[in-house]
Design an enzyme around this catalytic site. Structure first.
Site, mmCIF file in Angstrom:
data_model
loop_
_atom_site.group_PDB
_atom_site.id
_atom_site.type_symbol
_atom_site.label_atom_id
_atom_site.label_comp_id
_atom_site.label_asym_id
_atom_site.label_seq_id
_atom_site.Cartn_x
_atom_site.Cartn_y
_atom_site.Cartn_z
ATOM 1 N N CYS A 95 33.768 37.062 48.527
ATOM 2 C CA CYS A 95 33.631 38.506 48.697
ATOM 3 C C CYS A 95 34.580 39.042 49.771
ATOM 4 O O CYS A 95 35.787 39.033 49.575
ATOM 5 C CB CYS A 95 32.169 38.853 48.985
ATOM 6 S SG CYS A 95 31.759 40.585 48.622
ATOM 7 N N ARG A 129 30.361 51.115 43.561
ATOM 8 C CA ARG A 129 29.932 49.793 44.013
ATOM 9 C C ARG A 129 29.475 48.951 42.828
ATOM 10 O O ARG A 129 28.735 49.418 41.962
ATOM 11 C CB ARG A 129 28.792 49.928 45.028
ATOM 12 C CG ARG A 129 28.263 48.574 45.543
ATOM 13 C CD ARG A 129 27.357 48.756 46.747
ATOM 14 N NE ARG A 129 28.108 49.183 47.908
ATOM 15 C CZ ARG A 129 28.757 48.371 48.733
ATOM 16 N NH1 ARG A 129 28.766 47.065 48.506
ATOM 17 N NH2 ARG A 129 29.410 48.843 49.766
ATOM 18 N N HIS A 193 28.002 35.647 45.024
ATOM 19 C CA HIS A 193 27.008 35.261 46.025
ATOM 20 C C HIS A 193 25.907 34.477 45.313
ATOM 21 O O HIS A 193 25.945 34.264 44.115
ATOM 22 C CB HIS A 193 26.399 36.501 46.688
ATOM 23 C CG HIS A 193 27.381 37.319 47.465
ATOM 24 N ND1 HIS A 193 27.925 36.913 48.657
ATOM 25 C CD2 HIS A 193 27.907 38.547 47.219
ATOM 26 C CE1 HIS A 193 28.732 37.845 49.124
ATOM 27 N NE2 HIS A 193 28.752 38.849 48.268
#
Length: 237
Positions: A95, A129, A193
């Site tokens: 990320c 997002r 993640h």
């Protein structure tokens, strides 16, 4: 195997970049090495400390805008990570850490910020997002099963000719162009993640094999059952 028979896993800047359980990647590598009889240690390198050049696998995680900028500045000044990768060490960057590896990334107001240039990528802020489950089919050259994880970022990452896409998105956003992550040599970048290596042990074993050579298989049947159930829940029907 590392020359001193101890695999050194270096976790970079846990005080700046360690969101969404990314530090679990270090624990997964350590335990999967030890289950095979490989002695391993995790070295935590805080942002005030120099990055050692003698590690075998380097890890960096996700974080917020300001810590990401600080991490990039300190890694550029330090130079230890560049020297370690040039020596042949492996790396997984996640990320914000993934974006730092490139030439530029989006700052607090979307302005371009210099990365450290380890990967031929550049990142900027996207229109919205990306949040949710991410599923992607890996480049066949790496011989890995489908990757799963979750993403929470506003990045759009553009790949240059010096890298290959890590995988092709099935569900989710990833880089924002149909691909997720990238790799070059023994360096892997991803938005996954989960932590990524807990959800994708084959990827953990790939990183281990780059440092320790051929690995005996582990009995992961319990995990594969869980993985199949998780994939069936998130894949398009």
């Amino acid at each position: 195997m590392p020359s001193d028979s101890t695999l050194r896993i270096v976790w970079i800047y846990p005080d700046l970049l360690s969101t969404y359980g990314d530090q679990g990647n270090a624990l997964v590598l350590e335990q999967r090495a030890r289950r095979r009889g490989i002695e391993a240690e995790v070295v935590h390198v805080r942002s005030a400390d120099p990055v050692p050049e003698t590690g075998d696998i380097y890890l960096i995680g996700g974080g917020e805008d300001r810590p990401q900028i600080l991490a990039a500045e300190r890694l550029r000044r330090d130079g230890g990570l560049h020297r370690a990768i040039a020596r042949g060490a492996a790396m997984l960057a996640v990320c914000a850490g993934y974006q730092i590896m490139g030439s530029t990334f989006g700052g607090e107001e979307g302005q371009p910020v210099d990365g450290i240039g380890l990967l031929d990528i550049s990142s900027s802020r996207g229109p919205a997002r990306a949040v949710g489950e991410l599923v992607a089919e890996v480049d066949s050259a790496l011989n890995l099963p489908t990757l799963t994880g979750f993403e929470n970022h506003m990045g759009v990452t553009h790949l240059g000719p010096g890298v290959k896409p890590l995988s092709q998105v099935v569900t989710g956003v990833g880089n924002g162009n149909g691909f997720e992550g990238c790799y070059a040599g023994h360096v892997v970048g991803t938005y996954l993640h989960g932590p990524a290596l807990a959800r994708n042990p084959a990827l953990a074993d790939l990183l281990l094999s780059w440092s320790a050579g051929d690995l005996p298989p582990l009995d992961d049947r319990w995990y594969e059952a869980l993985r199949t159930e998780r994939l069936s829940a998130v894949l398009p029907r």
